[in-house]
Design a protein around this motif. Structure first.
Motif, PDB file in Angstrom:
ATOM      1  N   ALA A   1       0.830  -1.209   0.000  1.00  0.00           N
ATOM      2  CA  ALA A   1       0.000   0.000   0.000  1.00  0.00           C
ATOM      3  C   ALA A   1       0.861   1.254   0.000  1.00  0.00           C
ATOM      4  CB  ALA A   1      -0.928  -0.002   1.216  1.00  0.00           C
ATOM      5  N   LEU A   2       1.983   1.223   0.708  1.00  0.00           N
ATOM      6  CA  LEU A   2       2.874   2.385   0.731  1.00  0.00           C
ATOM      7  C   LEU A   2       3.447   2.641  -0.654  1.00  0.00           C
ATOM      8  CD1 LEU A   2       4.418   4.598   2.252  1.00  0.00           C
ATOM      9  CD2 LEU A   2       6.167   2.873   2.795  1.00  0.00           C
ATOM     10  N   ALA A   3       3.878   1.581  -1.338  1.00  0.00           N
ATOM     11  CA  ALA A   3       4.423   1.748  -2.689  1.00  0.00           C
ATOM     12  C   ALA A   3       3.361   2.285  -3.638  1.00  0.00           C
ATOM     13  CB  ALA A   3       4.969   0.414  -3.197  1.00  0.00           C
ATOM     14  N   ALA A   4       2.148   1.764  -3.546  1.00  0.00           N
ATOM     15  CA  ALA A   4       1.064   2.235  -4.414  1.00  0.00           C
ATOM     16  C   ALA A   4       0.749   3.701  -4.146  1.00  0.00           C
ATOM     17  CB  ALA A   4      -0.186   1.375  -4.208  1.00  0.00           C
ATOM     18  N   MET A   5       0.727   4.104  -2.881  1.00  0.00           N
ATOM     19  CA  MET A   5       0.427   5.492  -2.535  1.00  0.00           C
ATOM     20  C   MET A   5       1.501   6.434  -3.060  1.00  0.00           C
ATOM     21  SD  MET A   5      -0.250   7.166   1.230  1.00  0.00           S
ATOM     22  CE  MET A   5       1.369   6.705   1.865  1.00  0.00           C
ATOM     23  N   MET A   6       2.772   6.076  -2.878  1.00  0.00           N
ATOM     24  CA  MET A   6       3.860   6.954  -3.274  1.00  0.00           C
ATOM     25  C   MET A   6       4.004   7.047  -4.790  1.00  0.00           C
ATOM     26  SD  MET A   6       4.701   8.109  -0.400  1.00  0.00           S
ATOM     27  CE  MET A   6       6.077   9.119  -0.947  1.00  0.00           C
ATOM     28  N   ASN A   7       3.442   6.093  -5.534  1.00  0.00           N
ATOM     29  CA  ASN A   7       3.485   6.144  -6.991  1.00  0.00           C
ATOM     30  C   ASN A   7       2.338   6.945  -7.597  1.00  0.00           C
ATOM     31  OD1 ASN A   7       5.822   4.712  -8.002  1.00  0.00           O
ATOM     32  ND2 ASN A   7       4.946   2.881  -7.044  1.00  0.00           N
TER      33      ASN A   7
ATOM     34  N   LEU B   1      -4.365   1.391   5.067  1.00  0.00           N
ATOM     35  CA  LEU B   1      -3.441   2.524   5.045  1.00  0.00           C
ATOM     36  C   LEU B   1      -4.037   3.627   4.182  1.00  0.00           C
ATOM     37  CD1 LEU B   1      -0.498   3.503   5.821  1.00  0.00           C
ATOM     38  CD2 LEU B   1       0.128   2.811   3.505  1.00  0.00           C
ATOM     39  N   VAL B   2      -4.200   4.825   4.766  1.00  0.00           N
ATOM     40  CA  VAL B   2      -4.781   5.939   4.022  1.00  0.00           C
ATOM     41  C   VAL B   2      -3.831   7.134   3.926  1.00  0.00           C
ATOM     42  CG1 VAL B   2      -7.148   5.279   4.551  1.00  0.00           C
ATOM     43  CG2 VAL B   2      -5.945   6.859   6.082  1.00  0.00           C
ATOM     44  N   GLY B   3      -2.686   7.064   4.598  1.00  0.00           N
ATOM     45  CA  GLY B   3      -1.761   8.187   4.500  1.00  0.00           C
ATOM     46  C   GLY B   3      -0.576   8.051   5.426  1.00  0.00           C
ATOM     47  N   LEU B   4       0.173   9.139   5.509  1.00  0.00           N
ATOM     48  CA  LEU B   4       1.354   9.213   6.360  1.00  0.00           C
ATOM     49  C   LEU B   4       1.396  10.555   7.078  1.00  0.00           C
ATOM     50  CD1 LEU B   4       4.205   7.944   3.987  1.00  0.00           C
ATOM     51  CD2 LEU B   4       3.276   6.710   5.953  1.00  0.00           C
ATOM     52  N   ILE B   5       1.899  10.533   8.288  1.00  0.00           N
ATOM     53  CA  ILE B   5       2.299  11.741   8.996  1.00  0.00           C
ATOM     54  C   ILE B   5       3.796  11.628   9.240  1.00  0.00           C
ATOM     55  CG2 ILE B   5       2.247  12.946  11.216  1.00  0.00           C
ATOM     56  CD1 ILE B   5      -0.163  13.661   9.666  1.00  0.00           C
ATOM     57  N   ARG B   6       4.535  12.699   8.913  1.00  0.00           N
ATOM     58  CA  ARG B   6       5.987  12.680   9.104  1.00  0.00           C
ATOM     59  C   ARG B   6       6.405  13.864   9.967  1.00  0.00           C
ATOM     60  NH1 ARG B   6       9.923  12.568   5.213  1.00  0.00           N
ATOM     61  NH2 ARG B   6      10.887  10.936   6.465  1.00  0.00           N
ATOM     62  N   LEU B   7       7.240  13.579  10.946  1.00  0.00           N
ATOM     63  CA  LEU B   7       7.881  14.605  11.754  1.00  0.00           C
ATOM     64  C   LEU B   7       9.366  14.586  11.422  1.00  0.00           C
ATOM     65  CD1 LEU B   7       6.156  13.892  15.198  1.00  0.00           C
ATOM     66  CD2 LEU B   7       5.442  15.507  13.417  1.00  0.00           C
ATOM     67  N   THR B   8       9.910  15.738  11.037  1.00  0.00           N
ATOM     68  CA  THR B   8      11.307  15.830  10.623  1.00  0.00           C
ATOM     69  C   THR B   8      11.928  17.102  11.198  1.00  0.00           C
ATOM     70  OG1 THR B   8      10.629  16.950   8.575  1.00  0.00           O
ATOM     71  CG2 THR B   8      10.925  14.559   8.461  1.00  0.00           C
ATOM     72  N   ARG B   9      13.239  17.208  11.046  1.00  0.00           N
ATOM     73  CA  ARG B   9      13.981  18.393  11.493  1.00  0.00           C
ATOM     74  C   ARG B   9      13.649  18.758  12.949  1.00  0.00           C
ATOM     75  NH1 ARG B   9      12.296  20.098   6.187  1.00  0.00           N
ATOM     76  NH2 ARG B   9      14.052  20.121   4.731  1.00  0.00           N
TER      77      ARG B   9
ATOM     78  N   TYR C   1       2.352  15.739   5.668  1.00  0.00           N
ATOM     79  CA  TYR C   1       1.314  14.723   5.549  1.00  0.00           C
ATOM     80  C   TYR C   1       1.138  14.353   4.089  1.00  0.00           C
ATOM     81  CZ  TYR C   1      -0.631  19.440   5.615  1.00  0.00           C
ATOM     82  OH  TYR C   1      -0.799  20.794   5.450  1.00  0.00           O
ATOM     83  N   ILE C   2       0.794  13.095   3.871  1.00  0.00           N
ATOM     84  CA  ILE C   2       0.478  12.581   2.540  1.00  0.00           C
ATOM     85  C   ILE C   2      -0.781  11.733   2.670  1.00  0.00           C
ATOM     86  CG2 ILE C   2       1.227  11.101   0.632  1.00  0.00           C
ATOM     87  CD1 ILE C   2       4.126  11.718   1.443  1.00  0.00           C
ATOM     88  N   ILE C   3      -1.717  11.900   1.755  1.00  0.00           N
ATOM     89  CA  ILE C   3      -2.943  11.103   1.763  1.00  0.00           C
ATOM     90  C   ILE C   3      -3.019  10.293   0.465  1.00  0.00           C
ATOM     91  CG2 ILE C   3      -5.473  11.158   1.760  1.00  0.00           C
ATOM     92  CD1 ILE C   3      -4.224  11.782   4.462  1.00  0.00           C
ATOM     93  N   ALA C   4      -3.352   9.014   0.610  1.00  0.00           N
ATOM     94  CA  ALA C   4      -3.432   8.114  -0.540  1.00  0.00           C
ATOM     95  C   ALA C   4      -4.585   8.511  -1.455  1.00  0.00           C
ATOM     96  CB  ALA C   4      -3.629   6.676  -0.065  1.00  0.00           C
ATOM     97  N   PRO C   5      -4.465   8.252  -2.753  1.00  0.00           N
ATOM     98  CA  PRO C   5      -5.532   8.639  -3.686  1.00  0.00           C
ATOM     99  C   PRO C   5      -6.862   7.967  -3.379  1.00  0.00           C
ATOM    100  CG  PRO C   5      -3.916   7.202  -4.753  1.00  0.00           C
ATOM    101  CD  PRO C   5      -3.325   7.610  -3.448  1.00  0.00           C
ATOM    102  N   TRP C   6      -6.821   6.785  -2.762  1.00  0.00           N
ATOM    103  CA  TRP C   6      -8.065   6.069  -2.470  1.00  0.00           C
ATOM    104  C   TRP C   6      -8.751   6.583  -1.205  1.00  0.00           C
ATOM    105  CZ3 TRP C   6      -3.276   3.555  -2.846  1.00  0.00           C
ATOM    106  CH2 TRP C   6      -2.642   3.262  -1.642  1.00  0.00           C
ATOM    107  N   ALA C   7      -8.167   7.586  -0.554  1.00  0.00           N
ATOM    108  CA  ALA C   7      -8.744   8.067   0.707  1.00  0.00           C
ATOM    109  C   ALA C   7      -8.958   9.576   0.716  1.00  0.00           C
ATOM    110  CB  ALA C   7      -7.838   7.666   1.873  1.00  0.00           C
ATOM    111  N   ARG C   8      -8.853  10.224  -0.433  1.00  0.00           N
ATOM    112  CA  ARG C   8      -8.994  11.677  -0.463  1.00  0.00           C
ATOM    113  C   ARG C   8     -10.462  12.095  -0.355  1.00  0.00           C
ATOM    114  NH1 ARG C   8      -4.663  11.897  -5.335  1.00  0.00           N
ATOM    115  NH2 ARG C   8      -2.870  11.358  -4.018  1.00  0.00           N
TER     116      ARG C   8
END
Length: 212
Positions: free
Chosen positions: A27-33, A82-90, A102-109
């Motif tokens: 699902a992560l690979a599909a979302m990022m593509n 899996l519908v998305g990601l939350i990332r904390l950086t820096r 944040y990133i949201i998968a196309p199937w969950a927008r």
């Protein structure tokens, strides 16, 4: 003083935010593509399942252990999808600040998941981790991501001119880089008062921001 993030899960009415797992690889690979995700992130194009495995098993654990950040899978409470990601950086533990994306998968927008997940993460950061500042950076042309920032109470602080590289796919399938501006947003503990009610009234909005 705490200098790393714990290995935790955060629950909302509809979502569970948890550490990435190897079961998330397809699902992560599909979302990022997805084309929109590829346009606004610096993830490899194409993003393979090998890339997903490396991220989940090597990169994300190393970033958390070093105290630099935290990656959380956003999943539906009922379906565990899996519908998305939350990332904390820096993350800066001395200043008590971190950058959120944040990133949201196309199937969950269209479900308001980005706003719901981002707000829950912010509340956890302020309440449990005693963070004092959350920063977001949205590409100048990425209005959906900007709307998410506004929905959770962020304040626009200014523009970093020419600081963002977006990506455009040509008719032949090739990707090219396009330079644009970053809009910088901040969120302080006092900014999220009343954000819960606003999201409940509007349903929230989905969006994307850069992945660095």
């Amino acid at each position: 003083m705490t200098s790393t993030f714990p290995d935790i899960s955060i629950s909302t009415e509809r979502l569970v935010l948890r550490p990435l797992d190897t079961d998330d690889i397809p699902a992560l690979a599909a979302m990022m593509n997805d084309e929109q995700v590829a346009a606004w992130t610096d993830a490899p194009r194409p993003f393979t399942e090998r890339d997903a495995r490396t991220w989940i098993t090597e990169y994300a654990p190393a970033e958390r252990a070093a105290g630099h950040g935290l990656d959380l899978a956003v999943t539906e409470f009922l379906t565990q999808r899996l519908v998305g990601l939350i990332r904390l950086t820096r993350t800066n533990w001395h200043v008590r600040s971190t950058e959120l994306s944040y990133i949201i998968a196309p199937w969950a927008r269209g479900e308001g998941y980005a706003s719901e997940a981002a707000l829950a993460t912010a509340q956890w950061l302020f309440g449990d981790r005693h963070v004092e500042r959350i920063e977001l950076r949205t590409a100048a042309d990425n209005t959906a991501s900007q709307q998410v920032a506004q929905k959770i109470g962020c304040i626009s602080e200014g523009v970093l001119r020419g600081a963002c590289i977006a990506h455009v796919r040509a008719e032949d399938g090739r990707w090219s880089d396009v330079r644009t501006d970053f809009i910088v947003w901040s969120l302080l503990p006092e900014d999220i008062e009343g954000a819960d009610g606003q999201l409940a009234d509007t349903g929230g909005l989905t969006g994307y921001t850069d992945w660095n």
